[in-house]
Design a protein around this motif. Structure first.
Motif, short mmCIF file in Angstrom:
data_model
loop_
_atom_site.label_atom_id
_atom_site.label_comp_id
_atom_site.label_asym_id
_atom_site.label_seq_id
_atom_site.Cartn_x
_atom_site.Cartn_y
_atom_site.Cartn_z
N ASN A 238 55.34 46.13 28.67
CA ASN A 238 54.37 45.22 29.28
C ASN A 238 53.89 44.22 28.22
O ASN A 238 53.13 44.60 27.33
CB ASN A 238 53.18 46.00 29.84
N ILE A 239 54.31 42.98 28.32
CA ILE A 239 53.95 41.97 27.33
C ILE A 239 52.83 41.10 27.88
O ILE A 239 52.94 40.55 28.98
CB ILE A 239 55.16 41.11 26.95
N ASN A 250 52.33 51.60 31.21
CA ASN A 250 51.32 52.07 32.16
C ASN A 250 49.97 51.37 32.02
O ASN A 250 49.05 51.64 32.80
CB ASN A 250 51.14 53.59 32.02
N ASN A 251 49.84 50.51 31.01
CA ASN A 251 48.56 49.83 30.79
C ASN A 251 48.30 48.77 31.84
O ASN A 251 49.21 48.03 32.25
CB ASN A 251 48.53 49.17 29.41
N ASN A 252 47.05 48.66 32.28
CA ASN A 252 46.65 47.62 33.21
C ASN A 252 46.10 46.40 32.49
O ASN A 252 46.16 45.28 33.00
CB ASN A 252 45.59 48.15 34.19
N LYS A 260 44.33 40.95 31.80
CA LYS A 260 45.01 41.77 32.82
C LYS A 260 46.51 41.50 32.74
O LYS A 260 46.95 40.36 32.73
CB LYS A 260 44.48 41.47 34.21
N LEU A 261 47.28 42.57 32.69
CA LEU A 261 48.72 42.45 32.56
C LEU A 261 49.36 42.18 33.92
O LEU A 261 49.00 42.80 34.92
CB LEU A 261 49.30 43.73 31.95
N GLU A 262 50.32 41.26 33.92
CA GLU A 262 50.94 40.84 35.17
C GLU A 262 51.76 41.96 35.79
O GLU A 262 51.83 42.09 37.00
CB GLU A 262 51.84 39.63 34.92
N ASN A 263 52.41 42.77 34.94
CA ASN A 263 53.27 43.82 35.46
C ASN A 263 52.56 45.15 35.62
O ASN A 263 53.18 46.19 35.83
CB ASN A 263 54.49 44.03 34.52
N SER A 264 51.23 45.15 35.46
CA SER A 264 50.49 46.40 35.57
C SER A 264 50.44 46.88 37.02
O SER A 264 50.49 46.10 37.95
CB SER A 264 49.07 46.22 35.04
N SER A 265 50.36 48.16 37.17
CA SER A 265 50.29 48.73 38.53
C SER A 265 48.91 48.52 39.09
O SER A 265 47.90 48.60 38.40
CB SER A 265 50.59 50.24 38.46
N LYS A 266 48.83 48.20 40.34
CA LYS A 266 47.56 47.92 40.98
C LYS A 266 46.79 49.21 41.19
O LYS A 266 47.32 50.20 41.68
CB LYS A 266 47.78 47.21 42.34
N SER A 267 45.53 49.16 40.81
CA SER A 267 44.69 50.36 40.94
C SER A 267 43.99 50.33 42.30
O SER A 267 43.79 49.28 42.87
CB SER A 267 43.67 50.40 39.82
#
Length: 267
Positions: A238-239, A250-252, A260-267
Motif C-alpha cells: 500500500n503506497i 492491511n493499513n487504512n 487515507k490510503l486508496e487501496n485500504s479496505s473499507k471499515s
C-alpha cells in the motif's frame, strides 16, 4: 496527422496493426542478427560462409542505424529517448560493427542486441509483469547491505581456508601458491569442484570435506536474505499517494503522514 506522427505510431506504439507488425519484424531481425554473430564464432561455419556473414552483418547494422535515426526523428522528445534505457541500447547495438574498422573483434559485441528483445514485453502486453520485476529489484537493492557483509565473510573464509590448505598440502599436491590455493577454496566452497587440484593428505582431505559441507550452507544464505526481503515487500504494497511511503497491505492510513490510503479496505 503529419508524417512524423504516423511514423511515431508505427515505431513506438504496438496497439495498431502497423505498429505490431513493425515490432514483430524488428524482433525477428534482432534475433536473426544475433544468431548470425553466434554462428560466425564457429570456425567451420565462419570459414565457409564468411562473405555472406559479413554482408548480413552490415545489412542488419545499416538497417538498425536507419531505425535508430527514424526513432530520433519521430520521437516527441528526442533527447529523452536517446537518454532512455532503450535509446542507449539501440545506439550500443549498432556501434560495435563500426568500431570493428578500428578495433578487431569488437563486432562480436553486437550480441548486445539481445537486450532489444525486451521490447517483446510491449508487443505481448506483458506490462503487468513490470510490477513484479520492480518488487524483485527492490528486494535485491534492500538486500545489498546484508549480502555485502555475507560476501565479505565468505571472502575472508576462502582466504583463510586457502592459506591453510597451502600450508597443509604444499606444491607437491598442486597448491603451488596461496592465490592458487584460494582459487581451490572458492571452487570447492561453491561446490563446483573442477578437480584440477585435489588434496592428497588426510588432514587436507578432512579440511576439504568441511569446506564442501560448509558450501551448501553458504549457498542457502543469499537465497534466504532475498526471500526475506521479497516477503517483506509483499507485505508493504500500500503506497501512500501523498508521501509515497510504503505501508502494510492491511493499513487504512499512512504510517508516515496519516493520509487515507486508496487501496485500504473499507471499515
Amino acid at each position: 496527422m503529419n508524417w512524423r506522427e504516423k511514423l511515431y505510431i508505427i515505431i513506438f506504439e504496438a496497439d495498431t496493426p502497423a505498429g505490431k507488425a513493425f515490432d514483430v519484424a524488428l524482433l525477428f531481425a534482432i534475433g536473426t542478427s544475433v544468431l548470425l554473430v553466434m554462428l560466425e564464432s564457429v570456425s567451420e561455419f565462419e570459414s565457409e560462409y564468411r562473405p555472406y556473414l559479413k554482408a548480413a552483418e552490415w545489412m542488419f547494422t545499416v538497417l538498425f542505424t536507419i531505425e535508430y535515426i527514424l526513432r530520433i526523428i519521430s520521437a516527441h522528445k528526442p533527447l529523452k529517448y536517446m537518454g532512455s534505457f532503450f535509446g542507449v541500447i539501440d545506439l550500443i547495438a549498432v556501434i560495435p560493427t563500426y568500431l570493428a574498422f578500428f578495433i578487431a573483434g569488437t563486432h562480436y559485441f553486437v550480441v548486445i542486441r539481445t537486450l532489444r528483445l525486451l521490447r517483446v514485453f510491449r508487443i505481448l502486453k506483458l506490462a503487468k509483469y513490470v510490477g513484479a520485476s520492480r518488487i524483485i529489484s527492490e528486494a535485491l537493492v534492500n538486500s545489498k547491505a546484508k549480502i555485502s557483509v555475507f560476501l565479505f565473510a565468505v571472502l575472508n573464509s576462502v582466504i583463510i581456508l586457502g592459506t591453510l590448505m597451502y600450508l597443509i598440502e604444499g606444491s607437491e599436491s598442486g597448491f603451488t601458491s596461496i592465490p592458487r590455493s584460494i582459487y581451490w577454496a572458492v571452487v570447492t566452497l561453491t561446490t563446483v569442484g573442477y578437480g584440477d587440484i585435489a588434496p592428497s593428505t588426510v588432514i587436507g582431505q578432512f579440511l576439504a570435506s568441511i569446506i564442501m559441507i560448509l558450501g551448501y550452507a553458504i549457498i542457502a544464505v543469499p537465497t534466504g536474505i532475498v526471500t526475506s526481503e521479497l516477503t517483506r515487500s509483499r507485505n508493504f504494497t500500500n503506497i501512500c499517494a501523498n508521501c509515497a511511503t510504503k505501508n502494510d497491505a492491511n493499513n487504512n492510513y499512512c504510517s508516515n503522514c496519516g493520509n487515507k490510503l486508496e487501496n485500504s479496505s473499507k471499515s
